[in-house]
Write a protein that holds these residues in place. Structure first.
Motif, PDB file in Angstrom:
ATOM      1  N   SER A   1       0.832  -1.210   0.000  1.00 47.47           N
ATOM      2  CA  SER A   1       0.000   0.000   0.000  1.00 47.47           C
ATOM      3  C   SER A   1       0.863   1.255   0.000  1.00 47.47           C
ATOM      4  CB  SER A   1      -0.922   0.010   1.223  1.00 47.47           C
ATOM      5  OG  SER A   1      -1.833  -1.065   1.183  1.00 47.47           O
ATOM      6  N   ILE A   2       1.944   1.232   0.778  1.00 46.72           N
ATOM      7  CA  ILE A   2       2.859   2.377   0.823  1.00 46.72           C
ATOM      8  C   ILE A   2       3.509   2.580  -0.541  1.00 46.72           C
ATOM      9  CG2 ILE A   2       5.000   3.260   1.826  1.00 46.72           C
ATOM     10  CD1 ILE A   2       4.216   1.772   4.420  1.00 46.72           C
TER      11      ILE A   2
ATOM     12  N   PRO B   1       1.996  -2.168  13.705  1.00 46.80           N
ATOM     13  CA  PRO B   1       1.898  -1.636  15.068  1.00 46.80           C
ATOM     14  C   PRO B   1       1.738  -2.728  16.123  1.00 46.80           C
ATOM     15  CG  PRO B   1      -0.127  -1.235  13.854  1.00 46.80           C
ATOM     16  CD  PRO B   1       0.868  -1.750  12.860  1.00 46.80           C
ATOM     17  N   THR B   2       1.046  -3.816  15.765  1.00 38.80           N
ATOM     18  CA  THR B   2       0.857  -4.956  16.678  1.00 38.80           C
ATOM     19  C   THR B   2       0.759  -6.232  15.849  1.00 38.80           C
ATOM     20  OG1 THR B   2      -1.571  -4.884  16.626  1.00 38.80           O
ATOM     21  CG2 THR B   2      -0.455  -3.530  18.310  1.00 38.80           C
ATOM     22  N   VAL B   3       0.968  -7.368  16.486  1.00 34.58           N
ATOM     23  CA  VAL B   3       0.796  -8.660  15.821  1.00 34.58           C
ATOM     24  C   VAL B   3      -0.668  -8.859  15.438  1.00 34.58           C
ATOM     25  CG1 VAL B   3       0.941 -11.157  16.114  1.00 34.58           C
ATOM     26  CG2 VAL B   3       2.774  -9.692  16.980  1.00 34.58           C
ATOM     27  N   GLU B   4      -1.566  -8.396  16.317  1.00 33.58           N
ATOM     28  CA  GLU B   4      -3.005  -8.533  16.037  1.00 33.58           C
ATOM     29  C   GLU B   4      -3.395  -7.765  14.785  1.00 33.58           C
ATOM     30  OE1 GLU B   4      -2.101  -9.575  20.105  1.00 33.58           O
ATOM     31  OE2 GLU B   4      -1.708  -7.729  18.990  1.00 33.58           O
ATOM     32  N   ALA B   5      -2.831  -6.572  14.630  1.00 35.72           N
ATOM     33  CA  ALA B   5      -3.130  -5.765  13.439  1.00 35.72           C
ATOM     34  C   ALA B   5      -2.615  -6.458  12.184  1.00 35.72           C
ATOM     35  CB  ALA B   5      -2.510  -4.382  13.576  1.00 35.72           C
ATOM     36  N   LEU B   6      -1.470  -7.106  12.306  1.00 31.73           N
ATOM     37  CA  LEU B   6      -0.904  -7.820  11.166  1.00 31.73           C
ATOM     38  C   LEU B   6      -1.835  -8.938  10.710  1.00 31.73           C
ATOM     39  CD1 LEU B   6       1.627  -8.155   9.337  1.00 31.73           C
ATOM     40  CD2 LEU B   6       2.456  -9.823  11.011  1.00 31.73           C
ATOM     41  N   GLU B   7      -2.341  -9.740  11.660  1.00 34.85           N
ATOM     42  CA  GLU B   7      -3.243 -10.832  11.297  1.00 34.85           C
ATOM     43  C   GLU B   7      -4.551 -10.298  10.728  1.00 34.85           C
ATOM     44  OE1 GLU B   7      -5.231 -14.925  13.143  1.00 34.85           O
ATOM     45  OE2 GLU B   7      -3.939 -13.650  14.392  1.00 34.85           O
ATOM     46  N   GLN B   8      -5.068  -9.224  11.315  1.00 34.98           N
ATOM     47  CA  GLN B   8      -6.312  -8.645  10.821  1.00 34.98           C
ATOM     48  C   GLN B   8      -6.172  -8.155   9.380  1.00 34.98           C
ATOM     49  OE1 GLN B   8      -9.354  -8.645  11.964  1.00 34.98           O
ATOM     50  NE2 GLN B   8     -10.040  -7.529  10.133  1.00 34.98           N
ATOM     51  N   ARG B   9      -5.035  -7.553   9.051  1.00 36.78           N
ATOM     52  CA  ARG B   9      -4.810  -7.074   7.683  1.00 36.78           C
ATOM     53  C   ARG B   9      -4.748  -8.243   6.708  1.00 36.78           C
ATOM     54  NH1 ARG B   9      -0.086  -2.587   9.107  1.00 36.78           N
ATOM     55  NH2 ARG B   9      -1.469  -1.086  10.157  1.00 36.78           N
TER      56      ARG B   9
ATOM     57  N   VAL C   1       7.178   2.281  11.551  1.00 41.94           N
ATOM     58  CA  VAL C   1       6.037   1.560  12.117  1.00 41.94           C
ATOM     59  C   VAL C   1       4.788   2.058  11.398  1.00 41.94           C
ATOM     60  CG1 VAL C   1       4.673   1.064  14.169  1.00 41.94           C
ATOM     61  CG2 VAL C   1       7.163   1.311  14.357  1.00 41.94           C
ATOM     62  N   ASN C   2       4.151   1.175  10.671  1.00 40.03           N
ATOM     63  CA  ASN C   2       3.011   1.568   9.837  1.00 40.03           C
ATOM     64  C   ASN C   2       1.700   1.504  10.632  1.00 40.03           C
ATOM     65  OD1 ASN C   2       1.449   2.281   7.619  1.00 40.03           O
ATOM     66  ND2 ASN C   2       1.288   0.163   6.897  1.00 40.03           N
ATOM     67  N   ASP C   3       1.521   2.494  11.524  1.00 47.11           N
ATOM     68  CA  ASP C   3       0.252   2.563  12.256  1.00 47.11           C
ATOM     69  C   ASP C   3      -0.731   3.511  11.579  1.00 47.11           C
ATOM     70  OD1 ASP C   3       1.714   4.824  12.794  1.00 47.11           O
ATOM     71  OD2 ASP C   3       1.315   4.840  14.945  1.00 47.11           O
ATOM     72  N   CYS C   4      -0.241   4.306  10.623  1.00 46.37           N
ATOM     73  CA  CYS C   4      -1.087   5.218   9.856  1.00 46.37           C
ATOM     74  C   CYS C   4      -0.491   5.320   8.458  1.00 46.37           C
ATOM     75  CB  CYS C   4      -1.146   6.593  10.512  1.00 46.37           C
ATOM     76  SG  CYS C   4      -1.963   7.864   9.507  1.00 46.37           S
ATOM     77  N   LEU C   5      -1.260   4.949   7.447  1.00 40.20           N
ATOM     78  CA  LEU C   5      -0.736   4.901   6.086  1.00 40.20           C
ATOM     79  C   LEU C   5      -0.226   6.267   5.620  1.00 40.20           C
ATOM     80  CD1 LEU C   5      -0.196   3.362   3.468  1.00 40.20           C
ATOM     81  CD2 LEU C   5      -2.570   3.821   2.793  1.00 40.20           C
TER      82      LEU C   5
ATOM     83  N   GLN D   1       6.762   9.616   5.581  1.00 42.80           N
ATOM     84  CA  GLN D   1       8.101   9.277   6.062  1.00 42.80           C
ATOM     85  C   GLN D   1       8.957   8.699   4.938  1.00 42.80           C
ATOM     86  OE1 GLN D   1       6.964   6.743   9.306  1.00 42.80           O
ATOM     87  NE2 GLN D   1       6.824   8.416  10.779  1.00 42.80           N
ATOM     88  N   VAL D   2       8.361   7.866   4.087  1.00 44.32           N
ATOM     89  CA  VAL D   2       9.110   7.330   2.952  1.00 44.32           C
ATOM     90  C   VAL D   2       9.485   8.452   1.988  1.00 44.32           C
ATOM     91  CG1 VAL D   2       8.991   5.827   0.933  1.00 44.32           C
ATOM     92  CG2 VAL D   2       8.119   5.018   3.121  1.00 44.32           C
ATOM     93  N   GLN D   3       8.573   9.405   1.778  1.00 47.23           N
ATOM     94  CA  GLN D   3       8.889  10.538   0.914  1.00 47.23           C
ATOM     95  C   GLN D   3      10.045  11.366   1.465  1.00 47.23           C
ATOM     96  OE1 GLN D   3       4.663  12.011   0.712  1.00 47.23           O
ATOM     97  NE2 GLN D   3       5.160  12.246  -1.460  1.00 47.23           N
ATOM     98  N   ALA D   4      10.093  11.513   2.783  1.00 44.74           N
ATOM     99  CA  ALA D   4      11.202  12.246   3.407  1.00 44.74           C
ATOM    100  C   ALA D   4      12.526  11.518   3.176  1.00 44.74           C
ATOM    101  CB  ALA D   4      10.945  12.419   4.899  1.00 44.74           C
TER     102      ALA D   4
END
Length: 212
Positions: free
Chosen positions: A25-26, A131-139, A173-177, A183-186
């Motif tokens: 996505s990034i 951000p968390t392992v749970e977020a990774l599985e949910q995605r 840390v990808n907690d907000c796209l 940050q990648v652009q920087a």
């Protein structure tokens, strides 16, 4: 206002993460926002997923064709991930760098390691953490593209993949796209200003000094 254009060499920007952490996505957002960045399209032996396009998302090839490309040295890097082969066509990448284009890679840690051995000076590496392992599985589950057994395999592999974060130049840390894309652009802006990449800088400064 004068627009000064100093020739520079492009660089390889490698984004890696466990599957589902958001690197794809990034990458997509960065490509939309930056016309001087082009995507390195990998070859793969894995089946095409719904919505994917051959030649845009990947070059989908047979196992025999993939093995031939590896044997002929046509791939800049290659790796086997979850039983499928992936690799980066060599000529496109080096032609792009010479033309001053930055090439974006959406690859795993194995591919990044290979690129580091081959062209370390041209490589900028970024590791994306969830951000968390749970977020990774949910995605992973929200993509609805893989069966449960594949998701379980990807989660089991994530811990091992996460251990490679110290090998990278930058970690996000990808907690907000939106924040992650910024940050990648920087990083891209800073890396383009590196003295070693501005190959036209010597002539430009000599011109300012009146030195031939």
């Amino acid at each position: 206002m004068t627009n000064v254009n100093i020739p520079r060499r492009g660089f390889m920007l490698c984004l890696s993460s466990p599957s589902g952490a958001g690197k794809t996505s990034i990458c997509g957002r960065v490509l939309q926002l930056d016309s001087n960045t082009t995507l390195s399209i990998s070859v793969t032996t894995r089946p095409m997923r719904p919505g994917e396009v051959n030649g845009k998302d990947y070059f989908f090839v047979s196992t025999d064709d993939y093995k031939e490309m590896v044997a002929n040295g046509d791939l800049l890097e290659h790796a086997t991930v979850f039983g499928n082969g992936y690799g980066t066509p060599k000529k496109f990448v080096f032609d792009s760098l010479e033309a001053g284009k930055d090439v974006l890679f959406d690859i795993d840690w194995q591919g990044t390691q290979q690129l580091s051995h081959i062209a370390r000076a041209d490589l900028v590496s970024v590791f994306i953490l969830p951000p968390t392992v749970e977020a990774l599985e949910q995605r992973l589950r929200s993509r609805a593209q893989d069966p449960d057994n594949v998701i379980r395999s990807r989660m089991a592999e994530a811990a091992q993949e996460l251990s490679h974060w110290p090998e990278y130049n930058y970690v996000i840390v990808n907690d907000c796209l939106d924040n992650s894309v910024a940050q990648v652009q920087a990083i891209i802006t800073a890396e383009r200003l590196r003295r070693s990449r501005q190959i036209g800088l010597t002539n430009f400064v000599n011109g300012l000094r009146g030195v031939e």
